[in-house]
Design a protein around this motif. Sequence first.
Motif, short mmCIF file in Angstrom:
data_model
loop_
_atom_site.label_atom_id
_atom_site.label_comp_id
_atom_site.label_asym_id
_atom_site.label_seq_id
_atom_site.Cartn_x
_atom_site.Cartn_y
_atom_site.Cartn_z
N ASP A 473 -9.43 -0.91 0.20
CA ASP A 473 -8.41 -1.08 -1.43
C ASP A 473 -8.37 -0.23 -2.42
O ASP A 473 -9.13 0.39 -2.14
CB ASP A 473 -8.60 -2.34 -1.71
N GLY A 474 -7.04 0.29 -2.49
CA GLY A 474 -6.52 1.53 -3.39
C GLY A 474 -5.65 1.06 -4.28
O GLY A 474 -4.57 -0.20 -3.57
N LYS A 475 -4.94 1.88 -4.45
CA LYS A 475 -3.54 2.20 -5.88
C LYS A 475 -3.64 3.16 -5.41
O LYS A 475 -3.68 4.03 -5.94
CB LYS A 475 -4.07 1.67 -7.05
N CYS A 476 -2.09 3.37 -5.10
CA CYS A 476 -1.19 4.08 -4.50
C CYS A 476 -1.04 5.36 -6.03
O CYS A 476 -1.41 4.73 -7.27
CB CYS A 476 0.67 4.46 -5.00
N ILE A 477 -1.39 5.81 -5.64
CA ILE A 477 -1.35 7.80 -6.84
C ILE A 477 -0.81 7.89 -8.05
O ILE A 477 -0.77 8.47 -9.05
CB ILE A 477 -1.60 8.71 -5.94
N LEU A 478 0.68 7.30 -6.99
CA LEU A 478 2.00 8.03 -8.49
C LEU A 478 1.90 6.31 -9.04
O LEU A 478 2.60 6.29 -9.65
CB LEU A 478 3.07 8.60 -7.22
N THR A 479 2.34 5.12 -8.11
CA THR A 479 3.05 3.59 -8.47
C THR A 479 2.43 3.31 -8.93
O THR A 479 2.37 1.86 -9.78
CB THR A 479 4.30 3.91 -7.29
N GLY A 480 1.03 3.00 -8.12
CA GLY A 480 -0.39 1.91 -8.99
C GLY A 480 0.20 0.89 -8.08
O GLY A 480 -0.57 0.40 -8.06
N LYS A 481 1.41 0.66 -7.02
CA LYS A 481 1.21 -0.74 -6.43
C LYS A 481 -0.29 -0.05 -5.20
O LYS A 481 -0.99 0.87 -4.67
CB LYS A 481 2.94 -0.09 -5.59
N SER A 482 -0.34 -0.96 -4.86
CA SER A 482 -1.37 -1.58 -3.49
C SER A 482 -1.65 -0.86 -2.73
O SER A 482 -0.18 -0.96 -2.15
CB SER A 482 -1.77 -3.17 -3.90
N SER A 483 -3.10 -0.31 -1.97
CA SER A 483 -2.92 0.55 -0.81
C SER A 483 -3.26 0.39 0.10
O SER A 483 -4.91 -0.45 -0.79
CB SER A 483 -2.88 2.00 -1.20
N LYS A 484 -3.65 0.46 1.13
CA LYS A 484 -4.87 -0.33 2.33
C LYS A 484 -5.65 1.30 3.38
O LYS A 484 -6.91 1.11 3.29
CB LYS A 484 -4.76 -0.94 3.78
N GLN A 485 -5.24 2.25 2.58
CA GLN A 485 -6.05 3.35 3.18
C GLN A 485 -5.14 4.34 2.60
O GLN A 485 -4.54 4.57 1.60
CB GLN A 485 -5.95 3.23 4.38
N ARG A 486 -6.37 6.04 2.30
CA ARG A 486 -6.16 7.46 2.37
C ARG A 486 -5.37 7.67 3.16
O ARG A 486 -5.45 7.52 4.18
CB ARG A 486 -6.92 7.54 1.59
N VAL A 487 -4.33 8.68 2.55
CA VAL A 487 -3.46 9.38 3.66
C VAL A 487 -3.74 10.53 2.92
O VAL A 487 -4.45 11.41 2.08
CB VAL A 487 -2.08 8.69 3.33
N LEU A 488 -3.53 11.38 3.89
CA LEU A 488 -3.71 12.75 3.70
C LEU A 488 -2.98 14.28 3.21
O LEU A 488 -1.37 14.11 3.34
CB LEU A 488 -4.25 13.44 4.85
N PHE A 489 -3.05 14.40 2.13
CA PHE A 489 -2.57 15.48 1.50
C PHE A 489 -2.03 16.50 1.25
O PHE A 489 -3.00 17.26 1.14
CB PHE A 489 -1.24 14.98 -0.08
#
Length: 493
Positions: A473-489
């Motif tokens: 569980d985490g929060k989107c790096i930009l919007t702070g909305k909830s996220s279930k996983q990290r993606v590769l940037f």
Amino acid sequence: MAKEITSRAENYSEWYNDLVLKGGLADYSAVRGCMVIKPYGYALWENMRDILDKMFKETGHVNAYFPLFVPKSLFEAEEKNAEGFAKECAVVTHYRLKTDPDNKGKLIVDPEAKLEEELVVRPTSEAIIWNTYKKWIQSYRDLPLLINQWANVVRWEMRTRLFLRTAEFLWQEGHTAHATRQEAMEETIRMINLYADFVENYMALPVIKGVKSESERFAGAEDTYTIEAMMQDGKALQSGTSHFLGQNFAKAFDVKFVNKENTEEFVWATSWGVSTRLIGALIMAHSDDDGLVMPPKLAPHQVVIIPFLSKNLEETEVMIDKANDLKKELAKMGIRALVDSDETKRPGFKFAEYELKGIPLRVVIGPRDLANGVVEIARRDTKEKAFFPTDNLPGTIQGLLEDIQQNMFNRAKSFRDSNITKVDDFEVFQKLLDEKPGFILAHWDGTAETEDKIKELTKATIRCIPLDNPQEDGKCILTGKSSKQRVLFARAY
RNA sequence: CGGGAUGUAGUUCAGCCCGGUUAGAAUGCCUGGUUUGGGACCAGGAGGUCGUUGGUUCGAAUCCAGCUAUCCCGACCA
């Protein structure tokens, strides 16, 4: 120094160009955006091609060849695919030239030789192939259809770079047809795994496998799988893709089969490809300021043998014989060696030249060492020089080549791993991209809007959502909305 | 496609601003000789319609315009 190479620190792009041009891999041509692949570069491509071809055949695929031209009406049949490629297509409109009546010795396009229907020079072959598959597929017994082609394609890019992005490039494209969604999905995964296997085990380059986000997906695909590699400047290079096409092309080209229950169904499709771009990846990942560094498994020459020559003709002849004998022994073990007995060039010149070309091992045979029962062997990856006994030299060389292959992979992997960072704060994210290039794992809310915004602000894109990604569980790096996983940037080529 | 730079000997570049003998250098190439354990040295020689097309001019590598190619920065992309 006869051939000066720009250092990586000074100008990474120029360094890359220097390696390609001065290393003898390719040359510019008179055609905009198109390069000449020189014999040394082509030998490298042949090695890559031969290994991949074998891997494709071992997984049940066969080769075929489809036309370079695609009639416009076929090209536009699958809408998304056509739209995606439309703005970079070369188009043939006429089939004849004639002498210019107003300008002797010059040619003009004959206005009377206009084609009824324009021909698109293939940017990819789905259209022409699926038009053909319609004729070949009637029953479930015709499936799966597992075809690959080695070909050239043309994509009229705005800005080109040797190997990385040329208007014409060589590649292979696999196009398969299956009876079920599951089979097609399995094929998609099988091929991305095959590419990862090739790039890691032959090119000595670690990759991250993953799925593309919607906006980075292949035009016309339901899902695009990718392998992403890190270059020495920390930027990402997409090295191969495998697409799950669903029934999009089957529907666009009306390709149906009759199943065992005697009902008609659309077939399921995949396509997958790697290109001469892999050569760019190879160069940028491994080479250094002295030139190319070739992984032994793909190097056109794995060993260069340099006999020392002197005024003493008898002694010189012995050195040359020893060199040729060693080459023959190595050939028996399948090791590709080159003997340079050119008496007009001095040793120092040759050393520098073969370092530039990236030959993994250099064996020097000289009277002084031979009297001591040793030869000097220098390895390109570490620049280490050492003396080895002349007994069982082929075995020694084989061992060293294996060691270099492994070392190159390990080095690339530890570089990559030390340049992947988990980030949870957008300011840190931005700062990191500018200060320490590399990959960033961060949470994302899953929307295309956020992805676009991040790209606009940082030039970084989502390279992929890694396979087997840990869920957290985490929060989107930009919007702070909830996220279930990290993606590769990363910023990418 | 937008912004910037560049194109002169095989290669890297000087000359161009301020038009005027036969366009230079380094390196590479060829010949001969001496050399050869990390890019050798000496002597002689060959090599350029100055990216291309057109314009200005008595005269253009030099001034102007179009085209083309390359590099850098963006947008597009494997």
